[in-house]
Design an enzyme around this catalytic site. Structure first.
Site, PDB file in Angstrom:
ATOM      1  N   HIS A  34     -56.429  -5.567  19.189  1.00 46.42           N
ATOM      2  CA  HIS A  34     -55.424  -5.861  20.748  1.00 46.42           C
ATOM      3  C   HIS A  34     -56.458  -6.338  21.375  1.00 46.42           C
ATOM      4  CE1 HIS A  34     -57.109  -2.863  22.770  1.00 46.42           C
ATOM      5  NE2 HIS A  34     -56.446  -1.910  22.179  1.00 46.42           N
ATOM      6  N   HIS A  37     -59.839  -5.151  22.843  1.00 46.49           N
ATOM      7  CA  HIS A  37     -60.749  -5.506  22.381  1.00 46.49           C
ATOM      8  C   HIS A  37     -61.613  -6.434  21.892  1.00 46.49           C
ATOM      9  CE1 HIS A  37     -59.045  -1.652  20.281  1.00 46.49           C
ATOM     10  NE2 HIS A  37     -60.016  -1.206  19.977  1.00 46.49           N
ATOM     11  N   GLN A  61     -64.419  12.592  15.969  1.00 45.51           N
ATOM     12  CA  GLN A  61     -63.959  12.487  17.785  1.00 45.51           C
ATOM     13  C   GLN A  61     -62.921  13.019  17.530  1.00 45.51           C
ATOM     14  OE1 GLN A  61     -65.200   8.374  17.992  1.00 45.51           O
ATOM     15  NE2 GLN A  61     -63.531   7.668  19.278  1.00 45.51           N
ATOM     16  N   GLY A 148     -65.402  -0.745  27.169  1.00 38.74           N
ATOM     17  CA  GLY A 148     -64.345  -1.356  28.698  1.00 38.74           C
ATOM     18  C   GLY A 148     -64.389  -0.156  29.108  1.00 38.74           C
ATOM     19  N   ASP A 151     -61.732   3.312  28.543  1.00 36.46           N
ATOM     20  CA  ASP A 151     -62.103   4.236  28.138  1.00 36.46           C
ATOM     21  C   ASP A 151     -63.333   4.983  29.661  1.00 36.46           C
ATOM     22  OD1 ASP A 151     -60.939   6.078  25.855  1.00 36.46           O
ATOM     23  OD2 ASP A 151     -61.247   3.580  26.173  1.00 36.46           O
ATOM     24  N   MET A 185     -53.882  -1.887  27.492  1.00 34.85           N
ATOM     25  CA  MET A 185     -53.240  -1.891  25.711  1.00 34.85           C
ATOM     26  C   MET A 185     -54.037  -0.751  24.740  1.00 34.85           C
ATOM     27  SD  MET A 185     -54.005  -6.128  25.319  1.00 34.85           S
ATOM     28  CE  MET A 185     -52.816  -7.485  26.158  1.00 34.85           C
ATOM     29  N   SER A 187     -54.597   0.742  21.300  1.00 37.30           N
ATOM     30  CA  SER A 187     -53.889   0.426  19.288  1.00 37.30           C
ATOM     31  C   SER A 187     -53.210   1.865  19.571  1.00 37.30           C
ATOM     32  CB  SER A 187     -55.430   0.891  18.695  1.00 37.30           C
ATOM     33  OG  SER A 187     -56.493   0.437  18.213  1.00 37.30           O
TER      34      SER A 187
END
Ligand code: AMP
Length: 282
Positions: A34, A37, A61, A148, A151, A185, A187
């Site tokens: 999105h 990313h 993970q 990003g 996180d 945003m 996923s």
């Protein structure tokens, strides 16, 4: 643009790029790309000769009760988006390529940094993240890697790992990209029903209002935290995982809001567990 699935193949190609003195950027992702990313990819594209995007839904993970099986995937769409952004290589290995049957080695930290926030509720999550990111660094050998701040804890953990282990890569952290109404945003936003999608706006709204309260002089972190909890609890079916106010650099606990802080939260709204954060400069 080339899509490559084999470790040896991408290594050989990137060896040639390095011999040609090309700088290499890596943007690690789990796909279903999105604008968040794409913002990392755009930043990487502007500042490097070669851009590699890895697309790998990393099983190590995910916890046993998490959404590994249902995690959204659409490789053809991702390939098109990468092509449009001028990506040079997509590295898209299979699970077998990354983890052989006898796989047994992981990167862990003794730092408190992984015991809180997402590390507290997602057991083993950062062990999986640190290990796969180290593997990707070893496979790709990037000069720069882009992450990003959505996180926030992940970037802090990776920066510390790179420092502690002398991994020769520069970590570039990029701002959170939001929908026009403020939702960060992700996923996983595709899991939201229209009603949940609307209710989820409380997350960013409560963070923004908390920031304003702090900037107007409120120093008591418990007061700020309670105000956020109250707002989120107005969504009766929401399940709060955490709302924390921590030192923005070290992620250490603080007594009072007297420095740069990050307010970070994770809340389940319907199926997805959504995360968001805001930094308030003190
Ligand atoms: P993921 O595919 O969710 O593992 O994310 C891959 C990278 O994209 C991570 O470094 C994320 O922090 C980053 N990312 C995901 N969503 C956003 C966003 N909304 N804004 C900025 N970066 C993001």
């Amino acid at each position: 643009m080339k899509r490559i699935e084999k470790i040896n193949e991408i290594r050989n190609i990137l060896d040639l790029e390095r011999k040609a003195n090309h700088s290499i950027a890596l943007v690690p992702t789990m796909g279903f790309l999105h604008e968040g990313h794409l913002s990392l990819i755009k930043e990487a594209r502007q500042n490097n000769d070669i851009v590699v995007v890895s697309i790998f839904v990393n099983p190590t993970q995910f916890g046993p009760n998490e959404d590994l099986e249902t995690y959204p995937r659409d490789i053809n769409r991702d390939v098109n988006l990468c092509e449009q952004e001028g990506v040079d290589y997509i590295f898209n290995p299979s699970v077998e390529e990354m983890y052989g049957e006898d796989y047994a080695t992981y990167v862990i930290t003794e730092s408190d940094i992984t015991n809180k926030l997402c590390g507290a509720s997602r057991e083993g999550h950062f062990k999986g993240v640190m290990s796969v990111v180290t593997k990707l660094f070893n496979i790709i050998g990037p000069d720069k890697a882009y992450f990003g701040r959505k996180d926030y804890q992940q970037v802090a953990v990776i920066k510390k790992m790179v420092r502690d282990l002398n991994i020769p890569v520069e970590i570039i952290d990029c701002p959170i990209v939001r929908e026009s109404d403020g939702l960060a945003m992700s996923s996983r936003n595709t899991y939201l029903t229209p009603k949940e999608r609307k209710d989820a706006l409380v997350l960013n709204r409560s963070l923004k209002e908390a920031k304003e309260r702090i900037l107007k002089g409120e120093k008591n972190k418990d007061v700020i935290r309670e105000e956020i909890l109250d707002k989120i609890n107005e969504i009766p079916y929401s399940e709060i995982d955490y709302v924390e106010i921590l030192d923005a650099t070290t992620l250490e606990n603080i007594e009072t809001i007297d420095r740069d802080v990050v307010i970070a939260l994770a809340v389940k709204i319907g199926k997805p567990r959504l995360i968001d954060n805001i930094v308030v400069e003190g």
